[in-house]
Design a protein around this motif. Structure first.
Motif: not given
Length: 273
Positions: A200-226
């Protein structure tokens, strides 16, 4: 002489007050113009009709352009489309913030959710109410030339802070009507087969893709609540059967397709209306 000059000045000011208003010639229209409205935002009210109407029309804190009642199904226009309504709050999509200024809001009467010992339970939407919402969305999009990818839920522009219109809202129905884009099923299946056998891709990858979709999302690579909130919001729309906010192969496959050129399809039925 000074007194005469003063009297003359006062006379001129008084005359100005009675001069007819400024004449504006409207016979020439620029070809370079468009609606100020870019986004259409869908909400649920988390209240019955009477309370929803009171909150949106009388209490003076928030408002919405439209309110769609569930029983009987009726549409109420509370704010003219040319004017700003306060429905989005603190919001962001693809770097655009404060979406009240550039959006139309539709509030749908729906109780939202109930927290139970077995978990959170979301209320369904009556089919007749959705039929009316679909037609209202179609008409607003046509009037303002709103792009399908800019028809969003309140949760999309404020993940974590808002959950509406929730996982029971039938986004796929809007997609089938050609009103919003939808991930191509064949491409999702192919990407799922890939992710099912790969780490499975790491959390940073998920954050990067979600940001590309359009969401405001943290980009620190941690699976936090936000980050979980944003993943859950994405799942509510495209995979509502499991909205725990957990990164998994199906969510990764969907993200792959959503951000890939040609991965999102708009049904041709839109042209038929």
């Amino acid at each position: 002489m000074a007194r005469v000059a003063c009297i003359a000045t006062v006379a001129c000011l008084l005359a100005a007050c009675t001069t007819p208003g400024l004449r504006i010639d409207t016979s020439h229209t620029s070809v370079v113009q468009a609606s100020r409205v870019q986004f259409l935002i869908l909400h649920y009210t988390v209240a019955d009709f009477d309370l929803s109407l009171d909150i949106l029309a009388r209490q003076g804190r928030v408002s919405s352009h439209y309110l769609v009642r569930e029983d009987p199904v009726e549409v109420y226009r509370l704010v003219d489309e040319s004017r700003l309504a306060r429905h989005a709050g603190v919001s962001e999509w693809r770097g655009v913030t404060s979406l009240n200024a550039s959006s139309i809001g539709i509030e749908i009467v729906n109780p939202g959710f109930t927290d139970t010992p077995g978990g959170r339970v979301y209320a369904p939407y009556p089919e007749a109410q959705i039929d009316v919402v679909v037609e209202l969305v179609r008409q607003i999009m046509a009037r303002h030339d709103i792009r399908p990818e800019f028809v969003l839920g309140h949760a999309d522009i404020a993940p974590g802070r808002k959950q509406d219109p929730g996982p029971m809202f039938p986004w796929k129905r809007l997609a089938d009507e050609g009103l919003v884009p939808w991930p191509d099923a064949a491409q999702v299946a192919a990407r799922l087969a890939h992710h099912a056998v790969q780490p499975l891709p790491d959390v940073a990858w998920f954050q990067q893709q979600l940001a590309r979709v359009g969401y405001r999302v943290p980009r620190h690579g941690e699976l936090d609540e936000a980050t979980r909130d944003v993943i859950s919001t994405f799942q509510m729309k495209y995979r509502p059967g499991d909205i725990r906010g957990e990164p998994d192969a199906e969510t990764a496959a969907l993200l792959d397709v959503v951000v890939t050129p040609g991965g999102m399809r708009v049904a041709r039925t839109a042209a038929a209306h």
